[in-house]
Design an enzyme around this catalytic site. Structure first.
Site, PDB file in Angstrom:
ATOM      1  CG  ASP A  97     -31.193  23.794  23.299  1.00  0.00           C
ATOM      2  OD1 ASP A  97     -31.520  22.880  24.084  1.00  0.00           O
ATOM      3  OD2 ASP A  97     -31.796  24.012  22.229  1.00  0.00           O
ATOM      4  CG  ASN A 143     -35.002  24.128  31.545  1.00  0.00           C
ATOM      5  OD1 ASN A 143     -35.464  25.084  30.934  1.00  0.00           O
ATOM      6  ND2 ASN A 143     -35.758  23.146  32.003  1.00  0.00           N
ATOM      7  CG  ASN A 177     -40.851  24.700  26.322  1.00  0.00           C
ATOM      8  OD1 ASN A 177     -40.948  25.471  27.275  1.00  0.00           O
ATOM      9  ND2 ASN A 177     -39.665  24.339  25.834  1.00  0.00           N
ATOM     10  CB  CYS A 243     -42.959  12.843  18.202  1.00  0.00           C
ATOM     11  SG  CYS A 243     -42.777  12.182  16.528  1.00  0.00           S
ATOM     12  CB  CYS A 296     -50.617  42.275  30.377  1.00  0.00           C
ATOM     13  SG  CYS A 296     -49.410  40.947  30.133  1.00  0.00           S
ATOM     14  CB  CYS A 301     -46.373  43.396  30.274  1.00  0.00           C
ATOM     15  SG  CYS A 301     -47.263  43.930  28.791  1.00  0.00           S
TER      16      CYS A 301
END
Length: 397
Positions: A97, A143, A177, A243, A296, A301
């Site tokens: 995080d 990030n 997100n 929010c 996909c 994948c």
């Protein structure tokens, strides 16, 4: 001037704070435990977990110490997930995080007001080490969606297993997100790592978890949300002063579903849900399985689908049902067993019907009322019968 009692109270308070500081600086309030024990004593933090083994739910619970799990996102769901796994005695926990603890986070679980301003991973690691010093906790404060950080994230889950250089056993996505979800999806598809995706709706009354096995089940890009499919920048959807809602109850339930299925997967008990949803308004838990999309957009994948198709299929051996034989040849007391849905055999027929739920039967059934006209035979007498005919009928009776 302070009295003797006030001085004693101040000393006790200072001693209590000193003990807390010592425990925190040492990384936990107790010594590390080398081996899990099933001994039922108040000082054993693993006795109730090891009881799962004694009750036949788990074959060997201590195997959890040989498992490594990565938790991406240490927010409302991720922090509770990390807390539960730590209390369960997971071997290694890797946290990701880049955000900081804010007072706005206090409506959710885990974090405390005195941790405001600290990075979420450092604040979480400090608390988790205090809860269970046996768990090895690694923190990553960056990030994962940036180009530089994605490579570090990829390497961290590729080499973050219990044994050095081995991949983690499972990745748990607890981000809020779509950009981060797609980054996790790409990394796990590339490394062929199983992972769980989780989320809570913006109105805080629904959530879900999804177990993704690259090549076997649909990845996050196989059926992407509209925001992802149309390449919409999520930042443009946000409005000043607005929010998303959040409830600690919904987040706690989703985290519980996530950790429960994580334990089932790691310790091999029960059935792991491919997709499990939650609707708080009607307490509805939908389940489904999602197959991968052969077109996909994620090239990794497609590669994993080819690998899965090339695997030899497991041969299913049909089990031959064994013939049931009576346990006892003789039935001295005339006892008979009937099915629960056999209402005809379980309830006496009395001429009256009662509407009761399936599986229940009446303890007492009142006898049916009988009419005198049903038990005695009567002969109809018409008004135009003569006296001689009536006398003849009476003699014949």
């Amino acid at each position: 001037m302070a009295t003797m009692e006030e001085l004693k109270l101040q000393i006790e308070t200072l001693q209590s704070e000193l003990c807390k500081l010592k425990a925190t600086s040492a990384g936990g309030a107790r010594e590390k435990i080398e081996k899990m024990s099933s001994e039922v004593v108040d000082s054993n933090p693993y006795s109730r977990l090891m009881a799962l083994q004694r009750m036949g739910i788990v074959s060997e619970y201590e195997r959890i110490r040989q498992k490594s799990v990565a938790v991406v996102g240490v927010g409302g769901v991720g922090s509770v997930t990390a807390d539960m796994l730590t209390r369960c005695g997971i071997g290694k926990l890797i946290l990701f995080d880049y955000d900081k603890v804010e007072l706005a986070n206090m409506n959710r679980l885990f974090f405390t007001p005195d941790q405001a301003g600290l990075s979420k991973v450092e604040a979480a690691a400090k608390t988790l080490n205090f809860i269970n010093p046996d768990v090895k906790i690694l923190t990553n404060n960056y990030n994962i969606t940036t180009v530089e950080s994605f490579d570090k994230f990829l390497n961290a889950i590729k080499t973050g297993g219990i044994e050095e250089g081995t991949p983690v056993d499972l990745v748990l996505s607890c981000v809020d997100n779509f950009e981060a979800r797609m980054a996790i999806n790409t990394a796990c598809n590339e490394l062929s790592l199983n992972w769980f995706e989780s989320g809570v709706s913006e109105n805080a009354v629904s959530g879900h978890i999804q177990f993704i096995r690259p090549g076997d089940t649909a990845c996050f890009a196989c059926a992407p949300p509209l925001v992802v499919a149309e390449n919409i920048d999520e930042k443009t959807l946000k409005r000043e002063g607005v929010c998303a809602a959040s409830l600690p109850t919904t987040m706690g339930i989703v985290a519980g579903m996530l950790v429960q299925n994580t334990l089932k997967y790691l310790l091999n008990f029960g059935t792991v849900s491919d997709y499990l949803g939650y609707n708080a308004l009607i307490d509805f838990f939908p389940k489904m399985s999602l197959k991968p999309n052969p077109t996909c957009d994620d090239r990794f994948c497609i590669d994993r689908q080819k690998d899965y198709a090339a695997r030899p299929k497991e041969e299913r051996v049909e089990e031959v049902p064994e013939e049931e034989t009576p346990l006892h040849e003789e039935n001295l007391y005339g006892i008979e067993l009937v099915a629960e849905d056999d209402t005809q055999g379980s309830q006496p027929s009395t001429g009256t019907t009662h509407s009761i739920s399936t599986g229940l039967k009446l303890a007492y059934e009142p006898p049916a009322s009988t009419k005198h006209s049903e038990t005695t035979s009567t002969t109809a007498v018409s008004d135009d019968v003569s006296l001689d005919e009536l006398m003849a009928q009476m003699k014949s009776m």
